[in-house]
Each structure stands twice: as C-alpha cells, then as structure tokens.
Design a protein around this motif. Structure first.
Motif, PDB file in Angstrom:
ATOM      1  N   ALA A 193       0.808  -1.225   0.144  1.00  0.00           N
ATOM      2  CA  ALA A 193      -0.297   0.069  -0.045  1.00  0.00           C
ATOM      3  C   ALA A 193       0.750   1.380  -0.016  1.00  0.00           C
ATOM      4  O   ALA A 193       0.562   2.214  -0.780  1.00  0.00           O
ATOM      5  CB  ALA A 193      -1.050   0.022   1.086  1.00  0.00           C
ATOM      6  N   TYR A 223       2.185   1.892  -3.484  1.00  0.00           N
ATOM      7  CA  TYR A 223       1.315   2.438  -4.229  1.00  0.00           C
ATOM      8  C   TYR A 223       1.003   3.887  -4.162  1.00  0.00           C
ATOM      9  O   TYR A 223       0.801   4.674  -5.036  1.00  0.00           O
ATOM     10  CB  TYR A 223      -0.021   1.569  -4.395  1.00  0.00           C
ATOM     11  N   ARG A 224       1.089   4.170  -2.840  1.00  0.00           N
ATOM     12  CA  ARG A 224       0.919   5.637  -2.530  1.00  0.00           C
ATOM     13  C   ARG A 224       2.078   6.185  -2.779  1.00  0.00           C
ATOM     14  O   ARG A 224       1.973   7.485  -3.365  1.00  0.00           O
ATOM     15  CB  ARG A 224       0.828   5.872  -0.772  1.00  0.00           C
ATOM     16  N   TYR A 253      -4.794   6.021   0.971  1.00  0.00           N
ATOM     17  CA  TYR A 253      -5.789   4.896   1.593  1.00  0.00           C
ATOM     18  C   TYR A 253      -6.178   5.448   2.945  1.00  0.00           C
ATOM     19  O   TYR A 253      -5.316   6.236   3.570  1.00  0.00           O
ATOM     20  CB  TYR A 253      -5.049   3.515   1.683  1.00  0.00           C
ATOM     21  N   LEU A 277      -7.275   1.033  -1.967  1.00  0.00           N
ATOM     22  CA  LEU A 277      -6.528   2.219  -2.456  1.00  0.00           C
ATOM     23  C   LEU A 277      -7.507   3.011  -3.444  1.00  0.00           C
ATOM     24  O   LEU A 277      -8.299   2.340  -4.124  1.00  0.00           O
ATOM     25  CB  LEU A 277      -5.320   1.795  -3.191  1.00  0.00           C
TER      26      LEU A 277
END
Length: 132
Positions: free
Chosen positions: A25, A28-29, A36, A49
């Motif tokens: 996560a 991806y951020r 998220y 997400l």
C-alpha cells in the motif's frame, strides 16, 4: 416490456494478492499517487486504495506462493490496466516518484499509447490512452 436494469454498476476494483499489505500500500501511495484511509485486520491484511475515483484492493496472501502475477502464466499480461487522460504526464509523474517502470511509453498496434509499471509483488499495471 422494459428490460433495462434498475440498478447500475457504479465502480469496480481489481483485487490483488500481495506478500506484505502495508509495504504494498505504501508503494502504491508513494510511487503511483494512490491513497488509503485505513487497513483492516489484526495484523493488517487488507486495504482499499484510491486515485481519481479508481480503486485497487490489496489482500495479504496467507502464503507468499499464492502471489502469482499474470505475466508469469501468460506472456505480457497485466494484472490491471487503467485508461488515463494524459499518459505522457502520468509517465513523467511516476518516473519522478520512483515507480518501477516495466516498459516505457510506446504506441501499440491496438491503438493505445501506454506504459507499464510493476509493483513490489511483480504485478504488471498498464496505463494507456486511446490514440485517435
């Protein structure tokens, strides 16, 4: 007789199995600009997400061997593909954020200008724009 359904689909979300949901996560951020709000599970094992109204769900696999990127079983197949408004700008954004670029900007014979990234678990994610 009216056969049009009353209920409409309003969104969708691919679901990926990952080895470490928190690390995935955060990747991806940090590299692709997703956000998220929270993790579910104790310890954390699930997250949703979001970026620009598009969603990706990540679920931590109970056994890492269950994380199988599509390209490992079907040549050059993505796990996710997003259509975008400005693929060149997104490519530059992702490069500046340190995303792992799987393949650079290119014009495909099927009418898309696109590029691909790869996440921490090897999932290929394509981003493209239909070329007029």
């Amino acid at each position: 007789m009216n056969t049009e359904p009353k209920a409409k689909l309003t969104a969708s979300s691919p679901v990926l199995l990952v080895k470490d949901v928190v690390a995935a996560a955060n990747y991806y951020r940090d590299t692709m600009g997703f956000s998220y709000n929270r993790f579910w599970g104790e310890p954390p094992n699930f997250v949703i997400l979001e970026r620009d109204g598009m969603y990706v769900m990540l679920r931590q696999a109970e056994d890492p061997k269950h994380v199988v990127p599509h390209w490992t079983v079907a040549d050059k197949l993505w796990n996710i593909y997003f259509w975008v408004s400005d693929v060149d700008a997104l490519y530059e954004e992702f490069k500046s954020r340190g995303a792992k670029i799987d393949y650079g900007l290119c014009d495909q014979p099927y009418g898309c200008r696109e590029f691909g990234t790869q996440d921490l678990d090897g999932h290929d994610i394509g981003f493209g724009k239909v070329v007029e």
